[in-house]
Design a protein around this motif. Sequence first.
Motif, mmCIF file in Angstrom:
data_model
loop_
_atom_site.group_PDB
_atom_site.id
_atom_site.type_symbol
_atom_site.label_atom_id
_atom_site.label_comp_id
_atom_site.label_asym_id
_atom_site.label_seq_id
_atom_site.Cartn_x
_atom_site.Cartn_y
_atom_site.Cartn_z
ATOM 1 N N HIS A 64 0.974 -1.195 0.138
ATOM 2 C CA HIS A 64 -0.152 -0.027 -0.088
ATOM 3 C C HIS A 64 0.962 1.212 -0.130
ATOM 4 O O HIS A 64 1.329 1.946 1.005
ATOM 5 C CB HIS A 64 -1.006 -0.063 1.192
ATOM 6 C CG HIS A 64 -1.953 1.241 1.249
ATOM 7 N ND1 HIS A 64 -3.228 0.940 1.926
ATOM 8 C CD2 HIS A 64 -1.854 2.394 0.627
ATOM 9 C CE1 HIS A 64 -3.976 1.825 1.721
ATOM 10 N NE2 HIS A 64 -3.189 2.838 1.101
ATOM 11 N N LYS A 155 -9.467 -1.580 -5.837
ATOM 12 C CA LYS A 155 -9.631 -1.054 -4.478
ATOM 13 C C LYS A 155 -11.079 -0.127 -4.796
ATOM 14 O O LYS A 155 -11.217 0.465 -5.622
ATOM 15 C CB LYS A 155 -8.269 0.265 -4.431
ATOM 16 C CG LYS A 155 -8.283 1.133 -3.308
ATOM 17 C CD LYS A 155 -8.188 0.569 -2.100
ATOM 18 C CE LYS A 155 -7.910 1.808 -0.800
ATOM 19 N NZ LYS A 155 -6.929 2.561 -0.912
ATOM 20 N N PHE A 157 -12.692 3.252 -2.482
ATOM 21 C CA PHE A 157 -12.770 4.201 -1.404
ATOM 22 C C PHE A 157 -14.044 4.424 -0.949
ATOM 23 O O PHE A 157 -14.921 4.891 -1.656
ATOM 24 C CB PHE A 157 -12.100 5.487 -1.876
ATOM 25 C CG PHE A 157 -10.511 5.295 -2.099
ATOM 26 C CD1 PHE A 157 -9.837 5.520 -1.155
ATOM 27 C CD2 PHE A 157 -10.061 5.072 -3.374
ATOM 28 C CE1 PHE A 157 -8.447 5.600 -1.529
ATOM 29 C CE2 PHE A 157 -8.743 5.129 -3.946
ATOM 30 C CZ PHE A 157 -7.873 5.370 -2.819
ATOM 31 N N TYR A 160 -13.976 9.963 1.285
ATOM 32 C CA TYR A 160 -13.612 10.948 -0.022
ATOM 33 C C TYR A 160 -14.902 11.370 -0.707
ATOM 34 O O TYR A 160 -14.908 11.262 -2.023
ATOM 35 C CB TYR A 160 -12.543 10.538 -0.679
ATOM 36 C CG TYR A 160 -11.131 10.258 0.191
ATOM 37 C CD1 TYR A 160 -10.739 11.305 0.990
ATOM 38 C CD2 TYR A 160 -10.569 9.043 -0.102
ATOM 39 C CE1 TYR A 160 -9.580 10.909 1.876
ATOM 40 C CE2 TYR A 160 -9.247 8.774 0.822
ATOM 41 C CZ TYR A 160 -8.835 9.630 1.668
ATOM 42 O OH TYR A 160 -7.770 9.297 2.289
ATOM 43 N N HIS A 188 -10.827 0.925 1.441
ATOM 44 C CA HIS A 188 -10.431 1.813 2.405
ATOM 45 C C HIS A 188 -11.988 1.972 3.213
ATOM 46 O O HIS A 188 -13.087 2.659 2.507
ATOM 47 C CB HIS A 188 -10.203 3.215 1.663
ATOM 48 C CG HIS A 188 -10.091 4.494 2.781
ATOM 49 N ND1 HIS A 188 -9.024 5.258 2.605
ATOM 50 C CD2 HIS A 188 -10.727 4.935 3.501
ATOM 51 C CE1 HIS A 188 -9.003 6.329 3.508
ATOM 52 N NE2 HIS A 188 -10.193 5.922 4.171
ATOM 53 N N VAL A 243 -7.880 -2.563 3.821
ATOM 54 C CA VAL A 243 -6.512 -1.856 3.895
ATOM 55 C C VAL A 243 -6.430 -0.987 5.183
ATOM 56 O O VAL A 243 -7.639 -0.562 5.921
ATOM 57 C CB VAL A 243 -6.358 -0.839 2.841
ATOM 58 C CG1 VAL A 243 -6.403 -1.656 1.542
ATOM 59 C CG2 VAL A 243 -7.181 0.360 2.681
ATOM 60 N N HIS A 244 -5.401 -0.332 5.639
ATOM 61 C CA HIS A 244 -5.182 0.167 6.673
ATOM 62 C C HIS A 244 -6.181 0.194 7.857
ATOM 63 O O HIS A 244 -6.784 1.224 8.206
ATOM 64 C CB HIS A 244 -4.925 1.673 6.477
ATOM 65 C CG HIS A 244 -5.552 2.354 5.471
ATOM 66 N ND1 HIS A 244 -7.037 2.475 5.473
ATOM 67 C CD2 HIS A 244 -5.333 3.406 4.604
ATOM 68 C CE1 HIS A 244 -7.695 3.191 4.670
ATOM 69 N NE2 HIS A 244 -6.722 3.910 3.998
ATOM 70 N N SER A 294 -5.561 9.368 6.517
ATOM 71 C CA SER A 294 -7.031 8.700 6.971
ATOM 72 C C SER A 294 -6.850 7.297 6.575
ATOM 73 O O SER A 294 -6.284 6.705 5.870
ATOM 74 C CB SER A 294 -7.976 9.247 5.834
ATOM 75 O OG SER A 294 -8.191 10.758 6.254
ATOM 76 N N ASP A 323 1.068 2.894 3.436
ATOM 77 C CA ASP A 323 0.210 3.971 2.855
ATOM 78 C C ASP A 323 1.130 5.089 2.325
ATOM 79 O O ASP A 323 0.813 6.304 2.560
ATOM 80 C CB ASP A 323 -0.881 4.419 3.699
ATOM 81 C CG ASP A 323 -2.070 5.122 2.939
ATOM 82 O OD1 ASP A 323 -2.131 5.284 1.724
ATOM 83 O OD2 ASP A 323 -3.175 5.346 3.682
HETATM 84 ZN ZN ZN Z 1 -6.901 4.911 2.500
#
Ligand code: ZN
Length: 487
Positions: A64, A155, A157, A160, A188, A243-244, A294, A323
């Motif tokens: 990432h 991916k 998101f 956002y 995300h 992720v994260h 974030s 990230d």
């Molecule tokens: Zn992210």
Amino acid sequence: MSSAPLLIRGGTVVNADREERADVLCVDGRIAAVGGDAASQAPAGTQTLDASGQYVLPGGIDPHTHMQLPFMGTVTMDDFYTGTAAGLAGGTTTIIDFVIPDPKEPLMDAYRKWRGWAEKSAADYSFHVAVTWWSDQVHADMGTLVREEGVNSFKHFMAYKNAIMCDDETLVNSFKRALELGAMPTVHAENGELVYLLQQEVAKMGITGPEGHPLARPPMVEAEAANRAIAIADVLGVPIYVVHVSCAEAAEAIARARARGQRVFGEVLAGHLLVDDSVYRDPDFATAAAHVMSPPFRPRSGGHQEALWRGLQSGQLHTTATDHCTFCAAQKAMGRDNFAKIPNGTGGVEERMAAIWDGGVNTGRLTPSEFVAITSANAARLFNIYPRKGFVGPGADADLVLWDPEGTKTFSARTQHSKGDFNIFEGRTVRGIPSHTVSQGRVVFARGDLRAEQGAGRYVHRPAFGANFQAVHKRVQDLAPSAVARA
Ligand code: ZN
Ligand code: URP
Ligand code: ZN
Ligand code: ZN
């Protein structure tokens, strides 16, 4: 890129499943032999590296990163050359970065653009492709990317809003398409509607500085999105990679789903393991803003960092990443009067492995083999490039790190190789560092001397239908409902 054969002598080779004293011979960019007869097979002209007292690990995979990312009105400081070079200095020999199309931009156009930018990489690289909107063209392009371009992960998101956020319609369509293509959907996980609302509410309270950033993105905002994405994946029977993962609540969502038998995987960032949200209250704007990313760093009191370590220890969380997404002080100042306009992102590609060794292996939380699992092997398996990557054995790419468990280093923006002007681990002294990094059989970092070569990195094709997909497809067939045959 050709180089002399390389023999690494006297070290302890660590793979995800075992440690052994063994020499490693690298020829033509690949590992030719490991163990007893490696030295006797070395051709004339072989260069030798003494690894006594050191571990020999698979080169790190950072699954990432965002090099040269156009985001929130600006572009990150590190491009694919400086970012991958920084990674090599820290023992990371492969990155998986992200192609992020603008809404309505064809995926293939964005993909071609990113492939062009990445040609200057010093280390091997691959791409997850973000699905930021939905149409028949997106459906078709996902197929082209998987079948012709070696992309096996997409991916999404969930945050956002008014930019790259996907709604549930896009999530559902894209997850379903990913399943039929044998590609891993990743998310995300943050509820973008809640973030948007909370950003306005926090501003109305007169909080416009970086301390507002974590207030607009509390753990439940992440947990809601993680639970929603996991539930959608469950209904569709598709594996999912979050992720994260930054908070206890999201880690729990993953653990619960796994206990139900669902194939859910979680990634943890080095920063979330070690940094807490007190940074956002720093009286210096630049310091506080430099930490805006974030999901945000989490309060110590919530036990979040401990939950992430335990997730990695227990095998409920699988990979570690950074990230890496560097913006300098002048870029962060775009949000001087409004924290929601501070470009989101922090660095770490050079520090990840040493930071996690120090926090994980030196404390007894992780064994060296478990460290290999979470810094390379698991990512290689999940994204279907194992055992070419993430493994020290014959036939694998000669991407290796000589790890000096007694070497120490103090992280600082003044000495880092990243072009970013800030280091989220500033002043932290770690024990256990890479002494040498080998990429494609070539020594590219030797005791502080970085010999990264622009353009030496190769694009890594990742085939679809990794092991997880074979299992889920069988499961879908096994559980397929049937109609009742009536007379
Ligand atoms: Zn992210
Ligand atoms: O703050 C972050 N993480 N910036 C990069 C984009 C993303 O959300 O991964
Ligand atoms: Zn279809
Ligand atoms: Zn990211």
